[in-house]
Design an enzyme around this catalytic site. Structure first.
Site: not given
Length: 887
Positions: A549, A637
């Site tokens: 991530e 994001s």
């Protein structure tokens, strides 16, 4: 009534001498033999109320005033992405959290008498108690896994009415009934709380002698396990194994034979074989096996996600008693440590895993977690269009519909079970007893997940935790994989937050290692080389290291750059967690991605041989992390926004991840007079990029940009893929970029200047069969502002109002920085475009959508909602899906 399909499995009928019927001609699609097994779509026509309703568990309860809904359904489609509010039963985001009731009236087919009746919910949120005709059937509490119910004893046959009642509870403080212990993955920031029966449901009929369902939760059955062995890639052969859990509930002893047929995607039989014969007494359960050779095999891979149907068939005295279909793919996977030759190897080839981390709820504004299967497929198709081949789902197991989509479109998955970000053993807020129970909750969800998904070829990684586990717990998870998925060629590992002693302690236990290095590039400017320390090297040498991530920064789709109206650049506010605009987001993302690409584990230089895969967080903007406050409506994001409209970053990732030459000009070419700016072009597999304006050369760039953060002036490093052309003076016309290799154009793109807004343009997206009047299907409508030539006006940001007529429920869309913008009959364009949704009802007919905006003529589009057959509460048509890996 005909079934949706003969459920998972069958082979040709075994003859008296133990041989099989001849295979049909290659051009004749295989038709499995008839059996008592049938599957019905159970999604349509439920009654629902969003409150507690004492007495609703009883068959005679009056639900006539309740709303009519269809599954997938969430009661939070009307209050997600909304401002904080305080009300009874709500959680801190303002979304309703509490109790709701569902009731479904249905009749079983006339020939159901004497058969087993099962119900499968692919999931719900969070907990439920089930009642049939007033009889308590069981409960479900983990909020993650599919759950099965045996309705047989309480069901009414012979055309009588049945009433299934489900009490669902998504209270934010829900605790397990028997222990009082909370589930650690309940946190809204990690697992948005879309309450209700929010996934598909199906009714399964089977004979008294049958293969079980892979639904360990409640039923405690394991179903059919199909896997390849002795794969010969050169010869294109594999030995296909079938393990079927068989139960005899006939009341009499029976000699049961298992056989199998392997059918290719065209419907042709490619292998058929007979397996075990076993004598089972009434009430006995046993796993039978069969194996045979598959020749001319196509092996599943992201660039060829080929799937087979394996029909497993039970016969008794040469009579077929059960046929089950398992859709699966066969592939060879290896997980190697070591510099230069380590990493993930699929079908004998190194596979660079590249893609995104994504919340498993995979939510959608105005719809929450409850939207039709074809939209999940559409989402997967878009992931592949960016040339990603990898999704790391976060915290809880992915939804079955998303796993099936990844199977079909060729997306490798990392599959967790259920967690937050801490092994309960490390949580000092818990008593030892509570910590142990939370851990066992996680183990149980992992077990159920392994059993349900072990036939899905796209899953390569089981994720035991989103952070470091104790050595004992990591050992337990690895043993769980060996117990329930010993032949799947998958590995069990965990995400390690950092290099530390706790992570080092499980280096010799985990079978792969997820990492998260350089969590926040805004404050941690160090690169992968500088933070790659001893523990990482030790793990790299033993098993693959995969970034899980990275690049946690954010940027909304609607702010182009410093020179574009109406914003003229992003101005960071006191509560904003991001500072990039669409353009600078691309530059920072490229610098991060390039850092990993030059350090791929297949790099022959040991000093730059590290990563087996890369995931950037998130794929789509999400209702997560407690963002429903001020201007932070959601986490931005994503590479696409909440309604899956691509950001500029989508195209940059497409370029970076493309194995072929590719190019994208970042931004648009419609600026105010006098604008002078740097034009950025993303390109790969080239040695030069040339830019021209209206046929006039503007320059040649041969070296990628080194990016410096304009806010804190930190050096983000070599972007690897971004070519800069400074001080380009705007003039209307056509901007052309060309990528060249050895003087030859290998990729190109052009941008055109748009004129003044002249019209609204509406574009409808629906499933392959069109909008279905099943009460849950959705049509999406893009609305754009275009000039007189049909060119989108890229800096337009103005309110558009809508009117909808006909059998539809308005769901609307989202403005990413505007509170409470979902579900309204108006929405602003962002960069000239936005997207809204309408949901069907159970009534077919013509839906008319009209869009209006001051100063422009109205635009109208019609959508036909097609009738579907719902008979006695059951449907024979499966939810529509998109087939095939179209790019």
């Amino acid at each position: 009534m005909n079934p949706v399909r003969p459920l998972p499995c069958f082979i040709a009928v075994a003859l008296a001498l133990g041989t099989l019927a001849p295979a049909p001609a290659a051009d004749a699609p295989y038709v499995p033999p008839a059996s008592p097994r049938a599957v019905y779509n159970f999604n349509a026509d439920w009654k629902f109320i969003r409150q507690d309703a004492p007495g609703a568990d009883q068959a005679g309860f009056d639900d006539s005033a309740w709303a009519t809904v269809s599954l997938p359904h969430t009661w939070n489609d009307v209050d997600t992405y909304r401002a904080y509010a305080s009300h009874s039963g709500g959680d801190r985001s303002g979304a309703y959290a509490g109790i709701g009731w569902y009731r479904k009236h249905f009749r079983l087919p006339a020939d159901a008498q004497g058969r087993k009746v099962f119900l499968e919910f692919e999931g719900l949120k969070q907990a439920a108690r089930f009642y049939l005709n007033g009889t308590f059937l069981g409960k479900f509490e983990n909020g993650v896994t599919p759950v099965g119910l045996d309705l047989t004893a309480a069901a009414r046959f012979g055309g009588a009415d049945n009433v299934l009642a489900v009490k669902v509870d998504n209270s934010s403080d829900y605790r397990e009934e028997g222990t009082g212990v909370a589930f650690e993955w309940m946190g809204r920031a990690f697992n948005p709380n879309f309450g209700g029966l929010n996934r598909d449901a199906r009714l399964v009929l089977a004979g008294p002698i049958h293969q079980t369902l892979p639904l360990y939760e409640n039923l405690q059955t394991t179903g059919v396990y199909v896997y390849p062995a002795k794969i010969d890639l050169a010869a294109k052969t594999a030995e296909v194994h079938v393990e079927a859990q068989v139960r005899n509930e006939s009341g009499d002893p029976a000699s049961i034979t298992l056989s199998a047929v392997v059918v290719d995607a065209a419907g042709n039989v490619r292998a058929q074989f007979i397996g075990d014969t076993s004598d089972l007494v009434g009430g006995e359960t046993e796993t039978l096996t069969a194996a045979g050779l598959l020749a001319g095999a196509r092996f599943w891979a992201p660039d060829d996600p080929y799937l087979y149907d394996v029909y497993s068939i039970l016969t008794v005295n040469n009579q077929v008693v059960d046929v089950c279909r398992t859709r699966t793919g066969f592939r060879q996977a290896e997980f190697r440590g070591g510099a230069g030759t380590g990493g993930v190897w699929l079908n004998g080839r190194f596979l660079w895993l590249t893609g995104y981390a994504q919340r498993s709820v995979d939510d959608w504004p105005g719809l929450g977690q409850a939207y039709p299967d074809w939209m999940h497929d559409w989402n997967a198709q878009l992931v592949r269009a960016s040339h990603a081949n990898y999704i790391r789902w976060m915290h809880i197991a992915p939804q079955p519909v998303d796993v099936r989509a990844c199977d079909r479109f060729g997306i490798v998955e990392a599959c967790p079970a259920g967690d937050k970000e801490l092994d309960p053993a490390f949580d000092r807020r818990l008593t030892p007893a509570a910590a142990e129970r939370q851990w066992q909750q996680r183990v149980e969800v992992m077990r159920d997940t392994l059993i349900f998904y072990r036939n899905d070829p796209s899953i390569l990684f089981w994720e035991a935790g989103n952070n470091v586990l104790t050595p004992a717990h990591m050992t337990e998870m690895v043993a769980l994989r060996h117990q329930w998925d010993p032949h799947g060629m998958r590995v069990m590992g965990t995400r390690h937050g950092d290099d530390n002693a706790a992570a080092a302690a499980i280096t010799a236990i985990a079978e792969y290692y997820g990492v998260m290095i350089g969590q926040d590039p805004r404050t941690d400017a160090v690169k992968g080389d500088e933070v790659f320390r001893g523990y990482s090297l030790a793990r790299r040498d033993r098993a693959p290291l995969i970034e899980t991530e990275d690049f946690r920064d954010e940027a909304p789709r609607g702010i182009w750059d410093d020179f574009s109206p109406p914003h003229f650049g992003f101005k960071k506010g006191p509560e904003d967690t991001y500072h990039w605009n669409s353009e600078t987001f691309c530059l920072a993302a490229a610098a991060r991605y390039h850092d990993y690409m030059i350090n791929r584990i297949d790099n022959p230089d040991p000093a730059h041989s590290k990563w087996a895969g890369y995931a950037s967080i998130y794929w789509s903007d999400s209702d997560a992390d407690g963002r429903q406050q001020s201007s932070e409506v959601l986490r931005v994001s994503g590479k696409v926004d909440g309604v899956r409209l691509p950001k500029e970053a989508f195209y940059v990732y497409r370029v970076m991840q493309n194995p072929a030459p590719d190019l994208h000009i970042i931004g648009h070419w419609t600026y105010p007079a006098g604008t002078k700016k740097t034009v950025y072009v993303a390109a790969n597999h080239c040695d030069a990029v040339e830019l021209s304006l209206n046929g006039r050369p503007l320059g040649v760039a041969t070296q990628p940009l080194d990016f410096v953060d304009p806010f804190d002036h930190s050096d983000k490093g070599d972007t690897g893929y971004i070519y800069a052309f400074p001080d380009v003076a705007f003039e209307p016309g056509t901007l052309l970029a060309e990528a060249k290799q050895g003087g030859k154009v290998v990729a190109q793109e052009e941008l055109k200047t748009a004129g003044a807004p002249a019209a609204l343009r509406l574009t409808v997206h629906a499933g392959p069969r069109g909008l279905q009047a099943d009460g849950a299907d959705v049509a999406l409508v893009d609305f754009e502002v275009v000039d007189a030539n049909g060119e989108r006006c890229p800096t337009d940001e103005t309110r558009v109002d809508f009117k909808v007529e006909g059998p539809a429920i308005w769901r609307g869309g989202l403005n990413s920085a505007v509170l409470n913008s979902t579900n309204n009959l108006y929405l602003d364009t962002e960069c000239g475009i936005n997207r809204v949704a309408v949901r069907s009802t159970l009534a077919p007919g013509t839906i008319t959508l009209t869009a209006t905006r001051a100063g422009l003529p109205p635009a109208t589009v019609t959508i036909e909602s097609h009738a579907v057959k719902v008979e006695a509460g059951l449907m024979t048509a499966a939810p529509q899906r998109i087939d095939g890996p179209e790019m």
